[in-house]
Design an enzyme around this catalytic site. Structure first.
Site, PDB file in Angstrom:
ATOM      1  N   LYS A 122      22.264 -36.371 -37.228  1.00  0.00           N
ATOM      2  CA  LYS A 122      23.580 -36.382 -37.309  1.00  0.00           C
ATOM      3  C   LYS A 122      24.226 -37.684 -37.503  1.00  0.00           C
ATOM      4  CE  LYS A 122      24.638 -34.939 -32.946  1.00  0.00           C
ATOM      5  NZ  LYS A 122      25.840 -35.073 -31.958  1.00  0.00           N
ATOM      6  N   TYR A 144      41.090 -66.095 -30.405  1.00  0.00           N
ATOM      7  CA  TYR A 144      42.317 -65.304 -30.351  1.00  0.00           C
ATOM      8  C   TYR A 144      42.715 -65.374 -28.687  1.00  0.00           C
ATOM      9  CZ  TYR A 144      42.466 -63.711 -35.145  1.00  0.00           C
ATOM     10  OH  TYR A 144      42.589 -63.497 -36.641  1.00  0.00           O
TER      11      TYR A 144
HETATM   12  C1  PLP Z   1      24.452 -29.407 -30.311  1.00  0.00           C
HETATM   13  C2  PLP Z   1      23.609 -30.753 -29.900  1.00  0.00           C
HETATM   14  N1  PLP Z   1      22.545 -30.607 -29.810  1.00  0.00           N
HETATM   15  C3  PLP Z   1      21.657 -31.659 -29.623  1.00  0.00           C
HETATM   16  C4  PLP Z   1      22.254 -33.131 -29.752  1.00  0.00           C
HETATM   17  C5  PLP Z   1      21.354 -34.521 -29.523  1.00  0.00           C
HETATM   18  O1  PLP Z   1      22.091 -35.078 -28.114  1.00  0.00           O
HETATM   19  P1  PLP Z   1      21.144 -36.005 -27.582  1.00  0.00           P
HETATM   20  O2  PLP Z   1      21.501 -37.308 -28.523  1.00  0.00           O
HETATM   21  O3  PLP Z   1      21.604 -36.260 -26.177  1.00  0.00           O
HETATM   22  O4  PLP Z   1      19.749 -36.017 -27.485  1.00  0.00           O
HETATM   23  C6  PLP Z   1      23.508 -32.970 -29.901  1.00  0.00           C
HETATM   24  C7  PLP Z   1      24.173 -34.468 -29.777  1.00  0.00           C
HETATM   25  O5  PLP Z   1      25.395 -34.755 -29.501  1.00  0.00           O
HETATM   26  C8  PLP Z   1      24.347 -31.950 -30.208  1.00  0.00           C
HETATM   27  O6  PLP Z   1      25.811 -32.060 -30.127  1.00  0.00           O
END
Ligand code: PLP
Length: 382
Positions: A36, A268
């Site tokens: 994601k 700045y």
């Molecule tokens: C539902 C879910 N599964 C897995 C993950 C992966 O988490 P991580 O990056 O801590 O491995 C996330 C990330 O936030 C998540 O929201």
């Protein structure tokens, strides 16, 4: 026009090595690469291809649009998405063979309608809230949700492929919360089998669960941050200790140097003043690129042999390094590294997170889209 005097170099050999490390940790469980937010800033399509090539068998994304984008790129692997609201284009997801999470009756009803529209069953992962109070159905609403899903499964509109949840404190191995969540998850699974459903994948663990809690592995683990070579729990174990390799190296070309006297105020607000006569170096990255302004002068940068820090405030597009009297070897065109793999003697995304009072996730994920990603060591066609 692709010219930019800075770049994030994404090392696919590191991604593949991290997937292998996570597969070893996962034992018999399969690995869902969580890609994601543009693969935490690394580039969703090329990272997905490398993760799959290295043996991840699933992909996971938050947004439905991210999932559809992966299918549009020709990626056919099993794929789960979990963030959408009423009225989302679920028929497109079902038609594209994308698995969708459901945690409420309205979501199941919309998925059933989407299945009818798409002419094939909706692949669903039922999500239970085992103790994080974020996504998922509360345990007291679970039996009803499961019964609803079982009815839809019986009429062929829904295929219950998965049951899942998420850990709130997996990065704190000493906390009892994970064990409590596991109990709730097991009870939720018992409800599912009593309803006659036999989902292929039960999953609970993200990176920290994968690395620290083998009892949370079930059939599938969902690592994100560890895939990118960063520790999910730096207070427990650093990335190097965990056998992970940072996949992103953020570089910037020195675009100007100047020799200034002691007592020269910089940037700045003049929040930094040179302690001695010496060289300043200008780098073309700023908060408009996602460099956290609140890291202030704590942000570390490697320039040749110098471990410098941002001098004064981070501007929108630029930062200044104060190299002091020893900085005369720095020149225009030299390449500075803001973060990369600690084994290369450069600062890490975790160092920036520490300076900014945040987590490494935010440092890499927030890196601006205007910074070009340069992909190296790809084995599969981009
Ligand atoms: C539902 C879910 N599964 C897995 C993950 C992966 O988490 P991580 O990056 O801590 O491995 C996330 C990330 O936030 C998540 O929201």
């Amino acid at each position: 026009m692709s010219y930019y005097p800075a770049r994030a170099v994404v090392d696919h050999a590191a991604i593949r090595a991290n997937v292998e490390r996570l597969r070893a940790a996962a034992g018999s469980a399969e690995v869902m690469a969580v890609v994601k937010a543009d693969a935490y800033g690394h580039g969703i399509v090329p990272v997905s291809r490398s993760a799959l090539a290295a043996g991840a068998t699933w992909l996971g994304v938050a947004q439905l649009g991210e999932a559809l984008g992966l299918r549009a790129a020709g990626i056919e692997a099993p794929l789960l998405t979990w963030i959408f609201g009423p009225g989302a284009p679920l028929a497109d997801a079902v038609a594209a063979g994308i698995d969708v999470s459901a945690a409420a009756p309205w979501a199941l009803a919309e998925l059933a309608a989407a299945a009818v529209a798409a002419g094939r069953p909706a692949r669903v992962h039922l999500k239970v809230d085992t103790g994080m109070a974020r996504g998922g159905a509360r345990p007291e609403a679970w039996a009803e949700l499961v019964d609803h899903a079982a009815r839809l499964a019986a009429d062929g509109t829904v295929d219950v492929v998965g049951v899942w949840s998420h850990l709130a404190r997996g990065d704190e191995p000493a906390e009892p919360t994970t064990a409590q969540q596991l109990d709730v998850f097991r009870a939720a699974l018992a409800v599912v089998s009593r309803a006659g459903l036999h989902p292929a994948v039960r999953h609970l663990a993200a990176s920290s669960g994968t690395l620290f809690h083998p009892d949370t592995h079930f059939d599938l683990v969902r690592p994100g941050i560890a895939l990118y070579g960063l520790s999910p729990a730096p207070e427990v174990s650093g990335a190097v200790e965990l056998g992970l390799r940072a996949a992103m190296r953020l570089e910037a070309d020195v675009i100007l140097t100047k020799d200034v006297p002691a007592g020269t105020p910089v940037g700045y607000g003049h929040t930094h003043t040179t302690a001695s006569a010496g060289r300043l170096a200008l780098l073309p990255l700023g908060y408009g690129d996602g460099i956290p302004r609140h890291a202030g002068s704590g942000g570390p940068v490697q320039l040749g042999a110098h471990r410098a820090h941002v001098a004064g405030r981070v501007s929108m597009d630029q930062i200044v390094l104060d190299l002091g009297p020893g900085g005369t070897d720095a020149s225009v065109g030299d390449v500075a590294v803001l973060f990369g793999d600690a084994r290369d003697g450069v600062p890490t995304a975790q160092d920036w997170a520490d300076a900014a009072g945040t987590i490494s996730y935010e440092i890499v994920t927030r890196l601006g889209t205007r910074v070009p990603r340069t992909h190296v060591s790809q084995e599969v066609t981009p």
